[in-house]
Scaffold this motif. Structure first.
Motif, mmCIF file in Angstrom:
data_model
loop_
_atom_site.group_PDB
_atom_site.id
_atom_site.type_symbol
_atom_site.label_atom_id
_atom_site.label_comp_id
_atom_site.label_asym_id
_atom_site.label_seq_id
_atom_site.Cartn_x
_atom_site.Cartn_y
_atom_site.Cartn_z
ATOM 1 N N ALA A 53 0.835 -1.200 0.000
ATOM 2 C CA ALA A 53 0.000 0.000 0.000
ATOM 3 C C ALA A 53 0.872 1.252 0.000
ATOM 4 O O ALA A 53 0.596 2.211 -0.727
ATOM 5 C CB ALA A 53 -0.920 -0.003 1.224
ATOM 6 N N ILE A 54 1.952 1.230 0.809
ATOM 7 C CA ILE A 54 2.862 2.379 0.818
ATOM 8 C C ILE A 54 3.465 2.562 -0.579
ATOM 9 O O ILE A 54 3.529 3.675 -1.109
ATOM 10 C CB ILE A 54 3.984 2.170 1.850
ATOM 11 C CG1 ILE A 54 3.396 2.117 3.254
ATOM 12 C CG2 ILE A 54 5.013 3.285 1.751
ATOM 13 C CD1 ILE A 54 4.382 1.697 4.316
ATOM 14 N N ALA A 55 3.874 1.424 -1.167
ATOM 15 C CA ALA A 55 4.475 1.499 -2.501
ATOM 16 C C ALA A 55 3.511 2.107 -3.504
ATOM 17 O O ALA A 55 3.886 2.930 -4.331
ATOM 18 C CB ALA A 55 4.900 0.107 -2.961
ATOM 19 N N MET A 56 2.223 1.712 -3.409
ATOM 20 C CA MET A 56 1.241 2.245 -4.337
ATOM 21 C C MET A 56 1.016 3.729 -4.102
ATOM 22 O O MET A 56 0.932 4.516 -5.034
ATOM 23 C CB MET A 56 -0.097 1.516 -4.176
ATOM 24 C CG MET A 56 -0.058 0.062 -4.525
ATOM 25 S SD MET A 56 0.431 -0.201 -6.199
ATOM 26 C CE MET A 56 -1.077 0.175 -7.023
ATOM 27 N N ALA A 57 0.908 4.119 -2.812
ATOM 28 C CA ALA A 57 0.616 5.514 -2.485
ATOM 29 C C ALA A 57 1.702 6.429 -3.038
ATOM 30 O O ALA A 57 1.434 7.556 -3.448
ATOM 31 C CB ALA A 57 0.489 5.692 -0.978
ATOM 32 N N ILE A 58 2.941 5.965 -3.046
ATOM 33 C CA ILE A 58 4.030 6.788 -3.564
ATOM 34 C C ILE A 58 4.206 6.570 -5.067
ATOM 35 O O ILE A 58 4.392 7.511 -5.830
ATOM 36 C CB ILE A 58 5.344 6.463 -2.831
ATOM 37 C CG1 ILE A 58 5.169 6.768 -1.349
ATOM 38 C CG2 ILE A 58 6.489 7.264 -3.408
ATOM 39 C CD1 ILE A 58 6.279 6.240 -0.503
ATOM 40 N N GLY A 59 4.128 5.309 -5.472
ATOM 41 C CA GLY A 59 4.474 4.979 -6.853
ATOM 42 C C GLY A 59 3.472 5.456 -7.884
ATOM 43 O O GLY A 59 3.857 5.928 -8.947
ATOM 44 N N VAL A 60 2.183 5.342 -7.577
ATOM 45 C CA VAL A 60 1.180 5.654 -8.600
ATOM 46 C C VAL A 60 1.195 7.130 -9.016
ATOM 47 O O VAL A 60 1.268 7.424 -10.210
ATOM 48 C CB VAL A 60 -0.221 5.199 -8.151
ATOM 49 C CG1 VAL A 60 -1.283 5.712 -9.092
ATOM 50 C CG2 VAL A 60 -0.284 3.688 -8.083
ATOM 51 N N PRO A 61 1.157 8.080 -8.049
ATOM 52 C CA PRO A 61 1.184 9.478 -8.492
ATOM 53 C C PRO A 61 2.443 9.821 -9.283
ATOM 54 O O PRO A 61 2.365 10.519 -10.300
ATOM 55 C CB PRO A 61 1.166 10.273 -7.180
ATOM 56 C CG PRO A 61 0.680 9.343 -6.156
ATOM 57 C CD PRO A 61 1.036 7.970 -6.601
ATOM 58 N N ILE A 62 3.589 9.308 -8.838
ATOM 59 C CA ILE A 62 4.829 9.630 -9.549
ATOM 60 C C ILE A 62 4.811 9.042 -10.961
ATOM 61 O O ILE A 62 5.175 9.712 -11.928
ATOM 62 C CB ILE A 62 6.050 9.116 -8.755
ATOM 63 C CG1 ILE A 62 6.150 9.903 -7.445
ATOM 64 C CG2 ILE A 62 7.325 9.276 -9.554
ATOM 65 C CD1 ILE A 62 7.359 9.577 -6.626
#
Lengths: 289, 305
Positions: A53-62
């Motif tokens: 979830a942390i990875a998605m929260a950071i990765g998706v917007p970038i």
């Protein structure tokens, strides 16, 4: 072939499920000592989901930002080499991300992000632990670096599929670039972008060696994260850690059981993602493929 | 029209104009913010790559010498020693996996594009292929362990190669199918017009024109499996000896990096960086060369996921 995979994993996992039943999924103990064996997968399921979830929260917007830059803003001269670089990032083996994260990146994270958060915001329960650098938070961030190339390259393809007439219509009504994206491009590409993110999520959930190196490898009830800076454990990392040291057949079967849960999780995510991406590509008249 | 209503109307118009100007200004500011955000994202993504390359080269160079590349690992905690068995093991396991995986993948791809059509079975195969591509590699390792290691009774090269080929097959078959689809039908029809049987057309005409694209896919998947660690833990185990036979454990570069990096000695960590440098050169040289080649020949290499 997939049936072969499912069959092999299912067969190996059978003993643990018959021994522990549903407890295997909800339990928190993890004890391999002979005679007191007890296995529960809950902490690792939580660890897997939280780090992803942390990875998605950071990765998706970038990734979204990169895809927007490449398709909508950058001139061809910049966007081609840039896509090249991002794809190189995808070619780097995860063990090298792990090595780099273990010896270099974790100190950046600890000193630049975790320390300040701990010192100033420790009244928020998320941050209330002395940061060490090897924890769920770091694992999530490195995972996000790893999935960015995947998500951004698929999103780029999907944004390219959106017909130009959509953009031109919005521009002719006087919309700015952002206005065009928001009103004309995103509604068109939404399910495709969602699908791309899910593919990234599938990758993050299954990633093994990198997580093993930096998540901190806690065992049993201690592996249930109470803060973002706790040491944790994911399904895949526990398998990698203990597989060669499995003390008994039941222990081995428990590890394979973790693999079965992981297989199910990633299959559901992948099937969902593929369906969404293919619906998007089919739904667009004049889209490629 | 009375003077009053005219005044009101003028007032209204001015209000509307002002609101529009304000909105436009706001829209422009948001637009700026979004643009800056996008550029920031790009910079953020490029930092890790540069940092990884710099660190690996800087720390890895220190470890490089002839003994390091050819020698055996020394006892834990002792300086010296090398990664010879790991390099040899990676080459053997990846080579064997390619020998198993590439033909199966290529044949599946040819079947899907040339013979299968669009029925429920081939579509099912296609779908499961795609799902297989996304499965965690550690699961493939478990499959290799259960099917091969337990059957043969020991960790072995075979098991490692089997697991890696499971990762390779879906990638290769998809690339093959996509490449063959691009081959124009007129070429096949020319063959049919000459009365050549279908299998000959497929083998000598279609396959031959698609071969460079297919090779691209194979090399891409080799680059991918060369860096896999997780499935190797439970199949080839890792050892500090050179290759002794297909039924016994071997070492591999990713495994060696993993073991070295978990040791608390500085010499081991330097060696881990050295091994990483070797691995990254192997993988990056493969994929960069491929992309350049592909660009020159004008076909698209899709990022495989």
């Amino acid at each position: 072939m997939l049936i072969l995979v499912a069959f092999a994993v299912g067969e190996g996992a059978l003993p643990i499920f018959s021994q522990e039943g549903f407890q295997f999924i909800t339990g928190t103990d993890w004890n391999a000592v002979y005679g007191r064996e007890s296995f529960g997968a809950l902490p690792y399921i939580i660890g897997t989901l939280l780090s992803s979830a942390i990875a998605m929260a950071i990765g998706v917007p970038i990734s979204l930002g990169i895809a927007i830059f490449v398709t909508e803003m950058a001139p061809h001269r910049i966007s081609t080499p840039l896509s090249f670089v991002v794809e190189l990032l995808a070619a780097v083996p995860s063990i090298i991300y792990g090595l780099w994260a273990l010896f270099v990146f974790r100190f950046w994270i600890r000193d630049l992000i975790e320390r300040p958060l701990y010192e100033h915001l420790s009244w928020i329960p998320f941050f209330d632990k002395t940061p060490f650098g090897l924890d769920i938070f770091t694992a999530g961030i490195v995972l996000s670096i790893m999935i960015i190339p995947i998500i951004s390259s698929i999103t780029r393809e999907i944004l390219r599929v959106v017909p130009n007439s959509q953009r031109e219509a919005a521009y002719s009504l006087g919309a700015t670039r952002w206005g065009t994206l928001r009103t004309a491009v995103f509604p068109y590409a939404r399910s495709g972008i969602l699908g791309a993110s899910f593919l990234g999520l599938g990758r993050a959930i299954g990633e093994t060696i990198l997580v093993t190196m930096i998540i901190g490898n806690a065992i049993g009830p201690a592996a249930i994260p109470t803060t973002l800076f706790s040491q944790g454990q994911s399904l895949a990392s526990l398998i990698a850690n203990e597989f060669n040291e499995a003390a008994s057949d039941l222990h081995l079967s428990a590890l394979i059981g973790l693999g079965a849960i992981l297989l199910l999780l990633s299959m559901v995510i992948n099937i969902g993602a593929r369906l969404m991406v293919s619906r998007m590509v089919k739904a667009v008249p004049g889209g490629r493929e | 029209m009375s003077e009053n209503t005219e005044k009101q109307e003028r007032f209204h118009r001015r209000e509307v104009q002002r609101a529009m100007v304000k909105n436009a200004r706001k829209a422009k500011i948001i637009d700026k913010i979004v643009s800056i955000f996008a550029i920031a994202c790009v910079i953020l993504a490029v930092i890790p790559l540069t940092s990884i390359l710099i660190e690996v080269i800087k720390n890895g160079i220190a470890a490089f010498n002839w003994d390091f590349i050819t020698g055996r690992p020394s006892a834990i905690g002792r300086a010296g020693g090398g990664i010879g068995p790991a390099i040899q093991g990676t080459l053997i396991v990846v080579g064997l996996a390619t020998m198993i995986g590439a033909p199966i993948g290529i044949l599946t791809g040819i079947y899907l594009s040339e013979f299968a059509g669009n029925g429920p079975f081939p579509n099912g195969v296609r779908f499961f292929n795609e799902v297989m591509t996304g499965l965690p590699s550690v699961v493939m390792g478990i499959v290799g362990y259960i099917l091969i290691v337990l059957t043969l009774g020991s960790f072995s090269v075979w098991a490692g190669a089997f697991s890696l080929s499971l990762i390779m097959i879906p990638i290769v078959s998809r690339v093959t199918e996509e490449t063959i689809k691009i081959i124009p039908n007129s070429i096949r029809e020319a063959g049919h017009a000459l009365g050549i049987p279908k299998w000959k057309i497929t083998l000598f005409i279609t396959f031959k024109s698609a071969i460079s694209g297919i090779l691209t896919g194979v090399v891409l998947s080799i680059a991918r499996i060369a860096g896999e660690t997780a499935p190797l833990i439970m199949t080839i185990l890792g050892t500090s000896l050179f290759f002794t036979g297909f039924n016994s454990p071997v070492d591999a570069l990713p495994l060696r990096i993993w073991r070295l990096s978990s040791q608390p000695y500085e010499s081991a960590q330097t060696q881990a960086w050295g091994a990483a440098l070797f691995l990254i050169m192997l993988v990056l040289v493969l994929s960069v060369a491929l992309r350049l080649l592909a660009q020159r020949r004008g076909f698209a290499v899709k990022a495989e996921i």
